[in-house]
Design an enzyme around this catalytic site. Structure first.
Site, PDB file in Angstrom:
ATOM      1  N   PRO A  59       0.810  -1.218   0.000  1.00 27.36           N
ATOM      2  CA  PRO A  59       0.000   0.000   0.000  1.00 27.36           C
ATOM      3  C   PRO A  59       0.848   1.275   0.000  1.00 27.36           C
ATOM      4  CG  PRO A  59      -0.855  -1.582   1.580  1.00 27.36           C
ATOM      5  CD  PRO A  59       0.488  -2.082   1.130  1.00 27.36           C
ATOM      6  N   HIS A  60       0.563   2.130  -0.985  1.00 29.83           N
ATOM      7  CA  HIS A  60       1.235   3.421  -1.104  1.00 29.83           C
ATOM      8  C   HIS A  60       0.415   4.277  -2.046  1.00 29.83           C
ATOM      9  CE1 HIS A  60       2.421   1.188  -4.645  1.00 29.83           C
ATOM     10  NE2 HIS A  60       2.707   2.347  -5.232  1.00 29.83           N
ATOM     11  N   THR A  61       0.664   5.556  -2.030  1.00 29.68           N
ATOM     12  CA  THR A  61       0.027   6.454  -2.987  1.00 29.68           C
ATOM     13  C   THR A  61       0.985   7.606  -3.255  1.00 29.68           C
ATOM     14  OG1 THR A  61      -2.047   7.567  -3.572  1.00 29.68           O
ATOM     15  CG2 THR A  61      -1.299   7.805  -1.280  1.00 29.68           C
TER      16      THR A  61
END
Length: 145
Positions: A65-67
């Protein structure tokens, strides 16, 4: 794994989560607690997955998970959680049991995290990491397998 340390502060093992969203929030909260991300960053991850699909699943059983940094990344950081019961993402039928969340302030600064993750996958450690019960056990798996 120089330059990147998994500590007892950014690792949670055998976490219970009812959904992928809850799992992302748990892992993301560790980034917030470390001062690496704002709560908006965690919500940004969830929003991006809903819009773009499960782009954060990078290998069987593993999600990253990353953005985008502008969503609220404050510093480079990572967290690792393992799930007691794997979670499914809409649009993907591979259950995720390990999540390595990360935040980065630019497109280069997270390369050490990516190298660590690739190493875990290439060495076939995801299943073993998922089974770890204690932080010490996790370190042993990473060091010796």
């Amino acid at each position: 794994m120089e330059g990147l340390v998994l500590t007892e502060k950014n690792v949670k093992l055998q976490v219970s989560a009812d959904s992928w969203e809850e799992a992302v929030r748990i892992g993301g909260q560790l980034l917030v607690e470390q001062g690496c991300a704002k709560p908006s960053y965690v919500e940004g991850i969830i929003r991006a997955v809903k819009e773009l699909g499960p782009y954060i699943i990078i290998s069987d059983g593993l999600a990253m998970p990353h953005t985008r940094p502008e969503e609220g990344a404050a510093a480079i950081g990572c967290s690792l959680i393992t799930l007691k019961e794997p979670v499914l993402f809409e649009g993907d039928n591979c259950p995720v049991k390990v999540m390595i969340c990360f935040s980065a302030v630019d497109s280069e600064s997270h390369m050490d995290i990516l190298k660590m993750i690739v190493e875990f996958v290439e060495r076939g450690l995801i299943d073993d990491i998922a089974k770890a019960e204690t932080y010490e056990e996790l370190l042993e798996i990473i060091k010796t397998k």
